[in-house]
Scaffold this motif. Sequence first.
Motif, PDB file in Angstrom:
ATOM      1  N   ALA A  83       0.826  -1.041   0.032  1.00  0.00           N
ATOM      2  CA  ALA A  83      -0.169   0.109   0.060  1.00  0.00           C
ATOM      3  C   ALA A  83       1.067   1.211  -0.107  1.00  0.00           C
ATOM      4  N   GLN A  84       0.485   2.188  -0.550  1.00  0.00           N
ATOM      5  CA  GLN A  84       1.090   3.604  -0.605  1.00  0.00           C
ATOM      6  C   GLN A  84       0.867   4.438   0.631  1.00  0.00           C
ATOM      7  N   LYS A  85       1.878   5.168   1.060  1.00  0.00           N
ATOM      8  CA  LYS A  85       1.761   5.871   2.320  1.00  0.00           C
ATOM      9  C   LYS A  85       0.697   6.792   2.173  1.00  0.00           C
ATOM     10  N   ASP A  86       0.117   7.030   3.478  1.00  0.00           N
ATOM     11  CA  ASP A  86      -1.134   7.889   3.556  1.00  0.00           C
ATOM     12  C   ASP A  86      -2.245   7.522   2.787  1.00  0.00           C
ATOM     13  N   SER A  87      -2.294   6.204   2.344  1.00  0.00           N
ATOM     14  CA  SER A  87      -3.717   5.708   1.637  1.00  0.00           C
ATOM     15  C   SER A  87      -4.175   4.935   2.694  1.00  0.00           C
ATOM     16  N   SER A  88      -5.721   4.322   2.509  1.00  0.00           N
ATOM     17  CA  SER A  88      -6.016   3.392   3.289  1.00  0.00           C
ATOM     18  C   SER A  88      -6.311   2.166   2.629  1.00  0.00           C
ATOM     19  N   ILE A  89      -6.627   0.910   3.217  1.00  0.00           N
ATOM     20  CA  ILE A  89      -6.787  -0.357   2.520  1.00  0.00           C
ATOM     21  C   ILE A  89      -7.820  -0.997   3.370  1.00  0.00           C
ATOM     22  N   THR A  90      -8.570  -2.039   2.549  1.00  0.00           N
ATOM     23  CA  THR A  90      -9.535  -2.845   3.333  1.00  0.00           C
ATOM     24  C   THR A  90      -9.060  -4.512   3.236  1.00  0.00           C
ATOM     25  N   LEU A  91      -9.384  -5.078   4.495  1.00  0.00           N
ATOM     26  CA  LEU A  91      -8.903  -6.267   4.466  1.00  0.00           C
ATOM     27  C   LEU A  91     -10.064  -6.986   4.822  1.00  0.00           C
ATOM     28  N   ALA A 135      -9.347  -4.589  15.615  1.00  0.00           N
ATOM     29  CA  ALA A 135     -10.615  -4.250  15.087  1.00  0.00           C
ATOM     30  C   ALA A 135     -11.318  -5.503  15.383  1.00  0.00           C
ATOM     31  N   GLU A 136     -12.745  -5.682  15.243  1.00  0.00           N
ATOM     32  CA  GLU A 136     -13.877  -6.713  15.277  1.00  0.00           C
ATOM     33  C   GLU A 136     -14.632  -6.696  13.989  1.00  0.00           C
ATOM     34  N   GLY A 137     -15.127  -7.975  13.661  1.00  0.00           N
ATOM     35  CA  GLY A 137     -15.611  -8.010  12.392  1.00  0.00           C
ATOM     36  C   GLY A 137     -15.010  -8.358  11.222  1.00  0.00           C
ATOM     37  N   ALA A 138     -15.839  -8.851  10.085  1.00  0.00           N
ATOM     38  CA  ALA A 138     -15.106  -9.794   9.191  1.00  0.00           C
ATOM     39  C   ALA A 138     -14.145  -8.690   8.209  1.00  0.00           C
ATOM     40  N   VAL A 139     -14.596  -7.465   8.172  1.00  0.00           N
ATOM     41  CA  VAL A 139     -13.973  -6.538   7.120  1.00  0.00           C
ATOM     42  C   VAL A 139     -13.052  -5.622   8.301  1.00  0.00           C
ATOM     43  N   TYR A 140     -11.891  -5.191   7.737  1.00  0.00           N
ATOM     44  CA  TYR A 140     -11.055  -4.286   8.549  1.00  0.00           C
ATOM     45  C   TYR A 140     -10.540  -3.130   7.564  1.00  0.00           C
ATOM     46  N   GLU A 141     -10.905  -2.015   8.005  1.00  0.00           N
ATOM     47  CA  GLU A 141     -10.587  -0.851   7.274  1.00  0.00           C
ATOM     48  C   GLU A 141      -9.650   0.055   7.982  1.00  0.00           C
ATOM     49  N   THR A 142      -8.334   0.224   7.338  1.00  0.00           N
ATOM     50  CA  THR A 142      -7.309   0.971   8.259  1.00  0.00           C
ATOM     51  C   THR A 142      -7.507   2.469   7.789  1.00  0.00           C
ATOM     52  N   GLY A 143      -7.007   3.207   8.775  1.00  0.00           N
ATOM     53  CA  GLY A 143      -7.011   4.500   8.446  1.00  0.00           C
ATOM     54  C   GLY A 143      -5.860   4.900   7.544  1.00  0.00           C
ATOM     55  N   PRO A 144      -5.553   6.267   7.520  1.00  0.00           N
ATOM     56  CA  PRO A 144      -4.152   6.617   6.635  1.00  0.00           C
ATOM     57  C   PRO A 144      -3.090   5.870   7.116  1.00  0.00           C
ATOM     58  N   LEU A 145      -2.329   5.145   6.291  1.00  0.00           N
ATOM     59  CA  LEU A 145      -1.186   4.419   6.417  1.00  0.00           C
ATOM     60  C   LEU A 145      -0.004   4.943   6.544  1.00  0.00           C
ATOM     61  N   SER A 146       1.037   4.801   7.774  1.00  0.00           N
ATOM     62  CA  SER A 146       2.309   5.253   7.540  1.00  0.00           C
ATOM     63  C   SER A 146       3.183   4.318   7.649  1.00  0.00           C
ATOM     64  N   LEU A 147       4.508   4.679   7.353  1.00  0.00           N
ATOM     65  CA  LEU A 147       5.469   3.678   7.020  1.00  0.00           C
ATOM     66  C   LEU A 147       5.385   2.626   8.440  1.00  0.00           C
ATOM     67  N   ASN A 148       5.042   2.931   9.410  1.00  0.00           N
ATOM     68  CA  ASN A 148       4.993   2.241  10.693  1.00  0.00           C
ATOM     69  C   ASN A 148       3.842   1.199  10.627  1.00  0.00           C
ATOM     70  N   SER A 149       2.825   1.516   9.624  1.00  0.00           N
ATOM     71  CA  SER A 149       1.826   0.465   9.486  1.00  0.00           C
ATOM     72  C   SER A 149       2.188  -0.808   8.731  1.00  0.00           C
ATOM     73  N   SER A 150       3.490  -1.090   8.237  1.00  0.00           N
ATOM     74  CA  SER A 150       4.018  -2.468   7.722  1.00  0.00           C
ATOM     75  C   SER A 150       4.046  -3.417   8.667  1.00  0.00           C
ATOM     76  N   GLY A 151       3.622  -4.576   8.530  1.00  0.00           N
ATOM     77  CA  GLY A 151       3.585  -5.666   9.680  1.00  0.00           C
ATOM     78  C   GLY A 151       2.706  -6.777   9.272  1.00  0.00           C
ATOM     79  N   GLU A 152       2.486  -7.562  10.451  1.00  0.00           N
ATOM     80  CA  GLU A 152       1.475  -8.926  10.313  1.00  0.00           C
ATOM     81  C   GLU A 152       0.184  -8.347  10.582  1.00  0.00           C
TER      82      GLU A 152
END
Length: 433
Positions: A321-329, A351-368
């Motif tokens: 994902a690109q920095k400052d964007s949001s993704i849906t898992l 989060a709880e629920g089948a769908v997880y929507e992140t907020g704006p991502l930073s470089l620290n959002s990389s991970g498992e």
Amino acid sequence: VYAGRVSFDSLTLQLSLHSVQTNDSGLYVLQGVTPKVRAEITLSVQEPITNVSLTASKTDLVEFNDSVLFTCSAYGTPLAFSWYKGSSVVTAGVNVQLSNDGSVLTISNVTRYDMGPFTCVVANNISNGTSRSIYLNISYGPSNLTMTVLPEKMGYISGSNITLSCSADSSPPALFYWSYNDISLNKTGQTLQLLNASQNKTGTYACTAHNTVTLRYATNSLLIAVNDVPIFNMSFMLTCEVMGPVDSVYWMKDSLYLYSDSKISLSNQNKTLSFSQLGLADDGKYQCVASNIVSNKTSMAYTLAVNYGPWNVSISGPAIAQKDSSITLNCSASSHPPSGYSWYFNGSRVAEGAVYETGPLSLNSSGEYTCIAHNNITGNNGSVTAVPSTVVGVGELEHIMLQCMLGAVVQCIVKRAHINRKLKHICGPDRIV
């Protein structure tokens, strides 16, 4: 008697009576000698109907126990009596008698259908009058006692919420009492709730209705069967409860006869159907049929839905994902009932629920990113961890996309060591030189 009140005209042969009285009623005859003639007329002198009165021996009665006697009186002559309940004419019948020239109405062994306003009408040829209305209050019941259960099923799984309801025709309204296997529950009212019912709640529930005026009782009962939860690969049992004499019992699944085999067995005179190990193919509607020499009865259908899972837990979503964007898992699993889902990022719940929507991502959002699916009925969990997600800047993303789009080993110069490490995570170490 007629002094001063009668006159006769010999020319017209007219007889006149003045100030007529009821005792002037009778047969009047004109007799002529020369010429010989005879004429007669019957005179009826009637008084207008007044002061019509109606009384009843009692107005508060008990159905089948009591009788009532109505008496109607009036001034006037002559008197002809007719009776009404509401707008309907009352006539003599099996339990209805008219006496004393119709002035007395007797109803024996009253029923609830005798309630209503009773009136008498008194009439003669010149007038009529109507009495006041008398309303009979008839206590009856309880009768037509019915007992219902919601939801309506042949059997219930442990943890079900079950509502029993009772109703009856009764005046005054009946009081309701509940018992379980002939033991009082010390519960009153028209409904009984079994919340989070367990298998030890299986038994016969009875509702007794009582009328405090008629002093009568009525009782009805239902068998409630609570079974353990059907879980995949676990044993399970269905029981056919039969009241009265029975010659044979057999079982059907989806309207097809069932027989013992390696997976199911019949016992207790076929009243018990046992599954050694439940499988998904055992889902369906089960019924038992009991019969004797005079009749047969089929139970309500029990819908068996085997609980399983969660199986095959998976995550879908972008790995880069690109920095400052949001993704849906999205997390999914094969499960009955549907699983609940929890999301974790680097071991911390986010989060709880089948769908997880992140907020704006930073470089620290990389991970498992890990999704854990949980089935509250089976008590099982399943989890999956996403391919480590990488967050990069725009320029870095161009290099990474170049590396991952090519299908063969690619040689390229990656200027920054930490990007090279990320590529090894995303594209695989054998794709990076």
